[in-house]
Write an enzyme that holds these catalytic residues in place. Structure first.
Site, PDB file in Angstrom:
ATOM      1  N   TYR A  30      47.625  28.100  32.801  1.00 17.92           N
ATOM      2  CA  TYR A  30      47.078  27.899  34.139  1.00 17.92           C
ATOM      3  C   TYR A  30      45.701  27.236  34.047  1.00 17.92           C
ATOM      4  CZ  TYR A  30      46.043  28.957  39.023  1.00 17.92           C
ATOM      5  OH  TYR A  30      45.734  28.865  40.349  1.00 17.92           O
ATOM      6  N   HIS A  95      44.544  40.165  44.012  1.00 18.29           N
ATOM      7  CA  HIS A  95      45.536  39.500  43.168  1.00 18.29           C
ATOM      8  C   HIS A  95      45.216  39.648  41.677  1.00 18.29           C
ATOM      9  CE1 HIS A  95      48.740  36.695  42.309  1.00 18.29           C
ATOM     10  NE2 HIS A  95      47.908  35.945  41.602  1.00 18.29           N
TER      11      HIS A  95
END
Length: 181
Positions: A30, A95
C-alpha cells in the site's frame, strides 16, 4: 529510554541456514517505498540463510491472512514458512485499529493452527517517518527481522523434531538390569 534488545537483528543468518526450505513472502505494498524496504530486508535475510522464497502481493494488510490461507490450502507442502510484510499508519478514524488488530489476530490464529514458522513484518505506526525508519534495511530492518523470526522458528521445528525422534528411540530400547534371577 533503554534501547530494546535487538536479538533478531544480531542473529547470524548463515548460522540459521535452512538449505532448500521454501518460504512465502506476502506483502501489502500500500505504501510502495516502505514495502520495498521491508521486502529488501526479508529477501536479504532469506538469501543469506540459503532459503528459497516466493513473493506475492495483495492490496492491503487485511488481505494477507486470506492469501496465506489460500496458498497453504492450494499447495500444503510447498512452503515451510511465511513472512507477512506491510504497513498500517494511524489515521483519524477507527480503521487503523480494525486493520492492525484483525490482521494480527487472523495471522496468529492461522499460523498456530497450521504450526507454520512465521514472521510478522506488518508495521503499525503513527507516522510515515516512523514507518520508513523501521522499514529501512540500514536502521530498523523490520522486514529482515520478520524473515529471521520465521527462519528461527523453522530451525526450532527441525531441531525439536530431532530431539523428539531421539527420545522416542531411547524409550524403545530395552532396559538391561543386572542381577536377574
Amino acid at each position: 529510554m533503554a534501547e530494546p534488545r535487538r536479538a533478531l537483528a544480531q542473529m547470524d543468518d548463515a548460522r540459521i541456514s535452512v538449505g532448500n526450505a521454501r518460504f512465502l513472502i506476502i506483502e501489502a505494498p500500500y505504501y510502495e517505498d516502505i514495502a520495498a524496504q521491508l521486502r529488501a530486508g526479508a529477501e536479504a535475510a532469506l538469501t543469506r540463510a540459503q532459503a528459497r522464497f516466493d513473493v506475492v502481493s495483495v492490496p492491503g494488510a487485511l488481505e494477507i491472512p486470506i492469501a496465506l490461507a489460500i496458498a497453504l490450502d492450494r499447495a500444503p507442502a510447498l512452503y515451510q514458512g511465511a513472512i507477512a510484510l506491510g504497513c498500517i499508519i494511524r489515521g483519524e478514524t477507527y480503521h487503523f485499529e480494525i486493520v492492525a488488530n484483525e490482521s494480527a489476530r487472523a495471522l496468529t490464529q492461522l499460523v498456530v493452527e497450521r504450526k507454520l514458522p512465521f514472521g510478522n513484518g506488518i508495521l503499525t505506526v503513527e507516522t510515515e517517518t516512523q514507518a520508513l525508519e523501521r522499514a529501512s534495511v540500514e536502521s530498523g530492518d523490520k522486514g529482515g527481522d520478520a524473515a529471521r523470526a520465521a527462519l528461527a522458528l523453522y530451525r526450532f521445528s527441525q531441531e525439536f523434531g530431532q530431539v523428539v525422534e531421539q527420545a522416542q528411540i531411547q524409550a524403545q530400547r530395552p532396559v538391561l538390569t543386572s542381577g536377574a534371577r
